[in-house]
Design a protein around this motif. Sequence first.
Motif, PDB file in Angstrom:
ATOM      1  N   UNK A 108      -5.536  29.522 -30.353  1.00 37.45           N
ATOM      2  CA  UNK A 108      -5.616  28.754 -29.103  1.00 37.45           C
ATOM      3  C   UNK A 108      -6.961  28.053 -28.921  1.00 37.45           C
ATOM      4  N   UNK A 109      -8.106  28.716 -29.154  1.00 33.17           N
ATOM      5  CA  UNK A 109      -9.381  27.990 -29.065  1.00 33.17           C
ATOM      6  C   UNK A 109      -9.478  26.823 -30.047  1.00 33.17           C
ATOM      7  N   UNK A 110      -8.876  26.942 -31.229  1.00 35.95           N
ATOM      8  CA  UNK A 110      -8.896  25.831 -32.178  1.00 35.95           C
ATOM      9  C   UNK A 110      -8.110  24.639 -31.637  1.00 35.95           C
ATOM     10  N   UNK A 111      -6.955  24.910 -31.015  1.00 35.12           N
ATOM     11  CA  UNK A 111      -6.174  23.826 -30.410  1.00 35.12           C
ATOM     12  C   UNK A 111      -6.965  23.183 -29.269  1.00 35.12           C
ATOM     13  N   UNK A 112      -7.616  24.021 -28.464  1.00 32.09           N
ATOM     14  CA  UNK A 112      -8.442  23.485 -27.376  1.00 32.09           C
ATOM     15  C   UNK A 112      -9.520  22.551 -27.910  1.00 32.09           C
ATOM     16  N   UNK A 113     -10.146  22.947 -29.013  1.00 29.57           N
ATOM     17  CA  UNK A 113     -11.197  22.116 -29.603  1.00 29.57           C
ATOM     18  C   UNK A 113     -10.639  20.775 -30.069  1.00 29.57           C
ATOM     19  N   UNK A 114      -9.455  20.784 -30.631  1.00 26.36           N
ATOM     20  CA  UNK A 114      -8.827  19.532 -31.075  1.00 26.36           C
ATOM     21  C   UNK A 114      -8.480  18.655 -29.878  1.00 26.36           C
ATOM     22  N   UNK A 115      -7.944  19.252 -28.834  1.00 24.57           N
ATOM     23  CA  UNK A 115      -7.609  18.481 -27.631  1.00 24.57           C
ATOM     24  C   UNK A 115      -8.867  17.877 -26.996  1.00 24.57           C
ATOM     25  N   UNK A 116      -9.963  18.618 -27.039  1.00 30.32           N
ATOM     26  CA  UNK A 116     -11.194  18.109 -26.435  1.00 30.32           C
ATOM     27  C   UNK A 116     -11.694  16.856 -27.142  1.00 30.32           C
ATOM     28  N   UNK A 117     -11.258  16.653 -28.386  1.00 36.40           N
ATOM     29  CA  UNK A 117     -11.644  15.450 -29.123  1.00 36.40           C
ATOM     30  C   UNK A 117     -10.558  14.374 -29.093  1.00 36.40           C
ATOM     31  N   UNK A 118      -9.490  14.606 -28.312  1.00 33.81           N
ATOM     32  CA  UNK A 118      -8.448  13.598 -28.156  1.00 33.81           C
ATOM     33  C   UNK A 118      -7.285  13.731 -29.119  1.00 33.81           C
ATOM     34  N   UNK A 119      -7.214  14.825 -29.890  1.00 32.51           N
ATOM     35  CA  UNK A 119      -6.107  15.024 -30.839  1.00 32.51           C
ATOM     36  C   UNK A 119      -5.042  15.890 -30.158  1.00 32.51           C
ATOM     37  N   UNK A 120      -4.179  15.275 -29.352  1.00 27.20           N
ATOM     38  CA  UNK A 120      -3.225  16.035 -28.553  1.00 27.20           C
ATOM     39  C   UNK A 120      -1.914  16.317 -29.292  1.00 27.20           C
TER      40      UNK A 120
END
Length: 670
Positions: A108-120
Amino acid sequence: MRFWRRASRTVALSGGYAFVTLMCLQADPARAFDLSSLDVFGLFTKKDEPPAPSASTLPYKLDFELGDADDAKALTRSLQDASLLYRLRQDAPPDGETLARRMATDLNPLVDALWSQGYFNADVALVVDGVSLKVGAEPNATLIRQLETHRNRDAVPIVVAVRPGKVFGFRNIAVVEHEEPGPKVVTDPEKVSRLKPGEPATSASLRAAQAALVDYMRAQSRPLAKVVALRPVVDHAAGIMDVTYEIDPGPRAGFGEVTVGKTDEIPPQVVRSFIYLEPGDPYSPKALTDTRKSIATIPAVGSVRIRESETLDGAGNLPIFVEVTERPKRLFGFSARYSTIDGPAVKTYWEHRNLFGGAERLRLEGSVFLAPRIDGTKIKEIGDFKESDIGGRFGFSFLKPALGGSRYDWLLDGVATRERVGTTRYGGYTARYGNITTAIQRRFSDTFSVQAGIEYERGQTSDVLGQVDYTLVGIPLSVKYDSTDSLLDPTRGFRATASVTPYPTFLGSSVGLFQGKASLSAYYALDEDARYILAGRVGFGSISGASLDDIPSTRRFYAGGGGSVRGYAYRTLSPLGPFGQLTGGRSLLEFSAEARIKITDTIGIVPFFDAGTAYAAALPDGKQKLQMAAGLGFRYYTSIGPIRVDLAAPLNPRKGDKPVALYVSIGQAF
């Protein structure tokens, strides 16, 4: 279209920002220099190497595979910052089940990190020897058995397999008010938030937009303005984000009562005299910034904390609370400068910043410098060196701020100097003199002040026009305006100073003079971050009431040097008298222009142009040729100010002028 959700977690608003919880907003990672990567002599541990294989633990190594990510290096750094596996890579778990649980916690933190960079639309999996663990799945027996196969054999190879997809961009940016009592406060959301359709929808952009909205409302005298909610909506099919900010502007307000709290040993009335806020003045963040700068000009003050009340008072104004801490009372320092034309100079100083308990400053300083030869001889070896080749200046300055808690300050300055100025080719002058000046300064605001005093100077000068033994008693009057944002590295604003000093014979002057000086400099930033700055300066001076040969050489005007017309020796631009020797002038005109360009946050270049000279007449009459120079400067920006290195070349050199001059110092040229 749908709001962001996580299948394995429920996100609660709770009056806060769902986006903060959902996307795990983080500050940009610090860029540190990791000595462990060198390990030149085996002194440092290699953190990227896993612990040795063991029968009692399962060490592992972590690799990131990012596919077609646009900026794989930056994205890898974000994933590492978010990853528990990465942070605990030197702490090997005891068994496969513990390691599998650690892997599941990491997804989950890895997905959050990707979303924070715009990779939804990113897909993340942790893979070990072909066995994968994905978001929402629990570790199974197959994965645990595969992990155990590496026990006492090698490090478990864990691959963070990422298919990032494309970066989502912004589409619609909206700002709505929590309550709408009247006209909208934010009428152009894109301009105020600085979010533009099509730009990457990153968490950093959303945070910056939120700060920009609050700053915009506070600048309209709304101190309680806030963003109530942030509502991002992602269209996964279209690859875009719509974002809505819900704001609460709060009422317009003025400044309330200003309370001076903790001041250490500095009298509170001294601090209050440097605060120009008055109850009822319109609230302004800039006014608070200016207040902080104003208080910081008190030499005894080390830091300034300004706290705003969380509520308005009965009159609808915002109370302000000020606290300061004191700097170390005593200071000893040393500085040096060097120019290929003017030579080396060193200065040492001692300062007490709270001498009598009223924030009084006493500063003693002395400088020694190489006095240039002006008689045609040169120093070729150590044996040629004479005592007269050393110049010196010793002085003191005393400041008593806020007399009786008022905005009047008392200044007392004294100096004793022996110097020789000029060049072998054009001669110059020698001088010995002492000066003492006392004055009262009146501060009207943090930018404007006036000063009046009395000055006494006695000395002797000698040049091609002869020797002058003199006494001067004058009444210096000056005015100063400074709206710049920094003393050593201004990027915006103006500086203007003007002074007039009559030296009448009835006060005891041996020669009656009237001297006037003025200087104006301006700074204009072409961009918001002040990476491109245009700077200009004009200087003027005039002396009337006496002939040139009756005026002491030190009082005549000369141009040239690191703070004047670079490329020419210090104080060597002036009219020439008998035998082609410098005489100085009765008026002065100087111009400077610079373009200050930051290449990085710490490195900058500065192309510049200087021009100027002194004139024999009391006003510039054009009979003296204007000397010009151009060059390129280099800046290294530090927390205390830029380190300046300037290379300057005369554009219309005189015979004997060097083709290039080098200047090294701290702070901008003007």
